[in-house]
Design a protein around this motif. Sequence first.
Motif, PDB file in Angstrom:
ATOM      1  N   ASP A  23       0.849  -1.200   0.000  1.00  0.00           N
ATOM      2  CA  ASP A  23       0.000   0.000   0.000  1.00  0.00           C
ATOM      3  C   ASP A  23       0.879   1.243   0.000  1.00  0.00           C
ATOM      4  N   ALA A  24       1.950   1.219   0.808  1.00  0.00           N
ATOM      5  CA  ALA A  24       2.866   2.357   0.852  1.00  0.00           C
ATOM      6  C   ALA A  24       3.585   2.528  -0.487  1.00  0.00           C
ATOM      7  N   VAL A  25       4.022   1.402  -1.072  1.00  0.00           N
ATOM      8  CA  VAL A  25       4.711   1.473  -2.360  1.00  0.00           C
ATOM      9  C   VAL A  25       3.794   2.067  -3.423  1.00  0.00           C
ATOM     10  N   ASN A  26       2.564   1.610  -3.480  1.00  0.00           N
ATOM     11  CA  ASN A  26       1.653   2.105  -4.515  1.00  0.00           C
ATOM     12  C   ASN A  26       1.215   3.546  -4.254  1.00  0.00           C
ATOM     13  N   TYR A  27       1.199   3.963  -2.993  1.00  0.00           N
ATOM     14  CA  TYR A  27       0.931   5.376  -2.685  1.00  0.00           C
ATOM     15  C   TYR A  27       2.004   6.248  -3.327  1.00  0.00           C
ATOM     16  N   VAL A  28       3.257   5.839  -3.194  1.00  0.00           N
ATOM     17  CA  VAL A  28       4.355   6.593  -3.801  1.00  0.00           C
ATOM     18  C   VAL A  28       4.233   6.572  -5.322  1.00  0.00           C
ATOM     19  N   MET A  29       3.871   5.425  -5.895  1.00  0.00           N
ATOM     20  CA  MET A  29       3.722   5.350  -7.351  1.00  0.00           C
ATOM     21  C   MET A  29       2.656   6.329  -7.838  1.00  0.00           C
ATOM     22  N   ARG A  30       1.530   6.424  -7.114  1.00  0.00           N
ATOM     23  CA  ARG A  30       0.481   7.365  -7.505  1.00  0.00           C
ATOM     24  C   ARG A  30       0.984   8.807  -7.427  1.00  0.00           C
ATOM     25  N   GLN A  31       1.686   9.121  -6.335  1.00  0.00           N
ATOM     26  CA  GLN A  31       2.190  10.478  -6.171  1.00  0.00           C
ATOM     27  C   GLN A  31       3.184  10.846  -7.278  1.00  0.00           C
ATOM     28  N   MET A  32       3.930   9.846  -7.729  1.00  0.00           N
ATOM     29  CA  MET A  32       4.943  10.085  -8.763  1.00  0.00           C
ATOM     30  C   MET A  32       4.399   9.850 -10.172  1.00  0.00           C
ATOM     31  N   GLU A  33       3.077   9.623 -10.274  1.00  0.00           N
ATOM     32  CA  GLU A  33       2.383   9.448 -11.546  1.00  0.00           C
ATOM     33  C   GLU A  33       2.960   8.286 -12.358  1.00  0.00           C
ATOM     34  N   LEU A  34       3.249   7.201 -11.642  1.00  0.00           N
ATOM     35  CA  LEU A  34       3.679   5.958 -12.272  1.00  0.00           C
ATOM     36  C   LEU A  34       2.562   4.925 -12.136  1.00  0.00           C
ATOM     37  N   PRO A  35       2.547   3.901 -12.988  1.00  0.00           N
ATOM     38  CA  PRO A  35       1.519   2.862 -12.865  1.00  0.00           C
ATOM     39  C   PRO A  35       1.605   2.149 -11.518  1.00  0.00           C
ATOM     40  N   GLN A  36       0.457   1.693 -11.036  1.00  0.00           N
ATOM     41  CA  GLN A  36       0.425   0.907  -9.801  1.00  0.00           C
ATOM     42  C   GLN A  36       1.139  -0.431 -10.022  1.00  0.00           C
ATOM     43  N   VAL A  37       1.700  -0.955  -8.938  1.00  0.00           N
ATOM     44  CA  VAL A  37       2.289  -2.291  -9.006  1.00  0.00           C
ATOM     45  C   VAL A  37       1.151  -3.286  -8.828  1.00  0.00           C
ATOM     46  N   THR A  38       0.852  -4.034  -9.869  1.00  0.00           N
ATOM     47  CA  THR A  38      -0.287  -4.959  -9.827  1.00  0.00           C
ATOM     48  C   THR A  38       0.121  -6.399 -10.127  1.00  0.00           C
ATOM     49  N   ARG A  39       1.313  -6.602 -10.687  1.00  0.00           N
ATOM     50  CA  ARG A  39       1.750  -7.966 -10.987  1.00  0.00           C
ATOM     51  C   ARG A  39       2.188  -8.663  -9.699  1.00  0.00           C
ATOM     52  N   TYR A  40       1.915  -9.958  -9.621  1.00  0.00           N
ATOM     53  CA  TYR A  40       2.305 -10.758  -8.462  1.00  0.00           C
ATOM     54  C   TYR A  40       3.334 -11.807  -8.883  1.00  0.00           C
TER      55      TYR A  40
ATOM     56  N   VAL B 184       4.139  12.403  13.249  1.00  0.00           N
ATOM     57  CA  VAL B 184       4.045  12.570  11.795  1.00  0.00           C
ATOM     58  C   VAL B 184       3.704  11.228  11.157  1.00  0.00           C
ATOM     59  N   SER B 185       2.638  11.197  10.380  1.00  0.00           N
ATOM     60  CA  SER B 185       2.179   9.943   9.779  1.00  0.00           C
ATOM     61  C   SER B 185       3.094   9.502   8.643  1.00  0.00           C
ATOM     62  N   LEU B 186       2.979   8.233   8.291  1.00  0.00           N
ATOM     63  CA  LEU B 186       3.723   7.718   7.144  1.00  0.00           C
ATOM     64  C   LEU B 186       3.350   8.481   5.883  1.00  0.00           C
ATOM     65  N   TRP B 187       2.068   8.771   5.708  1.00  0.00           N
ATOM     66  CA  TRP B 187       1.615   9.398   4.467  1.00  0.00           C
ATOM     67  C   TRP B 187       2.195  10.799   4.338  1.00  0.00           C
ATOM     68  N   SER B 188       2.326  11.507   5.455  1.00  0.00           N
ATOM     69  CA  SER B 188       2.973  12.818   5.414  1.00  0.00           C
ATOM     70  C   SER B 188       4.454  12.678   5.055  1.00  0.00           C
ATOM     71  N   ALA B 189       5.097  11.648   5.625  1.00  0.00           N
ATOM     72  CA  ALA B 189       6.510  11.407   5.311  1.00  0.00           C
ATOM     73  C   ALA B 189       6.688  11.055   3.836  1.00  0.00           C
ATOM     74  N   LEU B 190       5.751  10.273   3.285  1.00  0.00           N
ATOM     75  CA  LEU B 190       5.836   9.914   1.865  1.00  0.00           C
ATOM     76  C   LEU B 190       5.564  11.124   0.970  1.00  0.00           C
ATOM     77  N   ASP B 191       4.649  11.988   1.384  1.00  0.00           N
ATOM     78  CA  ASP B 191       4.429  13.230   0.628  1.00  0.00           C
ATOM     79  C   ASP B 191       5.711  14.060   0.622  1.00  0.00           C
ATOM     80  N   GLU B 192       6.367  14.125   1.773  1.00  0.00           N
ATOM     81  CA  GLU B 192       7.619  14.877   1.882  1.00  0.00           C
ATOM     82  C   GLU B 192       8.677  14.283   0.962  1.00  0.00           C
ATOM     83  N   PHE B 193       8.792  12.954   0.970  1.00  0.00           N
ATOM     84  CA  PHE B 193       9.755  12.303   0.085  1.00  0.00           C
ATOM     85  C   PHE B 193       9.444  12.588  -1.375  1.00  0.00           C
ATOM     86  N   CYS B 194       8.189  12.422  -1.764  1.00  0.00           N
ATOM     87  CA  CYS B 194       7.828  12.580  -3.178  1.00  0.00           C
ATOM     88  C   CYS B 194       8.072  14.002  -3.657  1.00  0.00           C
ATOM     89  N   ALA B 195       7.739  14.996  -2.833  1.00  0.00           N
ATOM     90  CA  ALA B 195       7.986  16.383  -3.222  1.00  0.00           C
ATOM     91  C   ALA B 195       9.479  16.623  -3.422  1.00  0.00           C
TER      92      ALA B 195
END
Length: 332
Positions: free
Chosen positions: A237-254, A311-322
């Motif tokens: 979920d965290a990985v795909n959150y970053v992918m969305r923020q970076m406008e990359l395709p979601q990781v869907t293959r298993y 500070v939540s993970l999602w805030s930290a990931l927003d900080e990283f992506c920016a």
Amino acid sequence: MRILVTGASGFIGGRFARFALEQGFDVRVNGRRAEGVEHLVRRGAQFVQGDLTDPELARRLCQGVAAVVHCAGAVGNWGRYQDFHQGNVVVTENVVEACLKEQVRRLVHLSSPSIYFDGRSHLGIKEDQVPKRFHDHYATTKYLAEQKVFGAGEFGLEVIALRPRFVTGAGDMSIFPRLLQMQGKGRLAIIGNGLNKVDFTSMQNLNEALLSALLAGEGALGKAYNISNGTPVPLWDAVNYVMRQMELPQVTRYRSFGLAYCVAALNEGACLLWPGRPQPTLSRLGMQVMSKDFTLDISRARYTLDYEPKVSLWSALDEFCAWWKVQAPAKK
């Protein structure tokens, strides 16, 4: 108070040194790369360049400081044992010896929860759940370095070790950049069922934990502390959150864990035979980390260090992506 921060040209050391300056500390920093600490020097830090494998340099660095936050060390999961021993154990020995000789009052040591990892799923790991054998050179040498630190407590040095898990935020070069690169090439896949829960630590939360360790009372000394955000999340979920923020395709293959593990083993074998032994793009440890539950019990830090992640993970990931959106074009 004057403090020394080692490894300040790296992610964690650099972020904490900046935070300490903002808190009003007189900060001396050490690192191998002068360009990595220019932003700290501009804010008033004193920079002493050099390699901490030199015991005389370590002693000069510790002259006139009240406390040391030791963030320098060798990281990774590939390489020779001698290199990890030099970067983690020998360097820490030099810092400890320098603290004792220069009568530094306190040493806060940045350790790692990788010492717990045994390739299996674990939830709510406590600080005393250290395995009898360690999974790799990094874990082995980080634990040995910890023991050097705690041994110095018998000689009057006030010591504390922190074990933060998956630290992220602006400046993180160890977790998400490689995943982004792999997904950009269409090579990233979910290993296992994709439900494995893990802990992350916002760099801002780790700053607060390091500050608490610097200021903690006598009852907190001589212990190791797990540090995380305290709210485990499914890793993918965290990985795909970053992918969305970076406008990359979601990781869907298993990919099944067994198949991924075998491919990684073959990749490692090929790299061992290749001249120079380059780091493999896939490793067995990486497949385990990406598919297993791994969460920490942070009760000791909460009750003894008064650590409360804000500070939540999602805030930290927003900080990283920016931050990464600014960095990535410059790296092309």
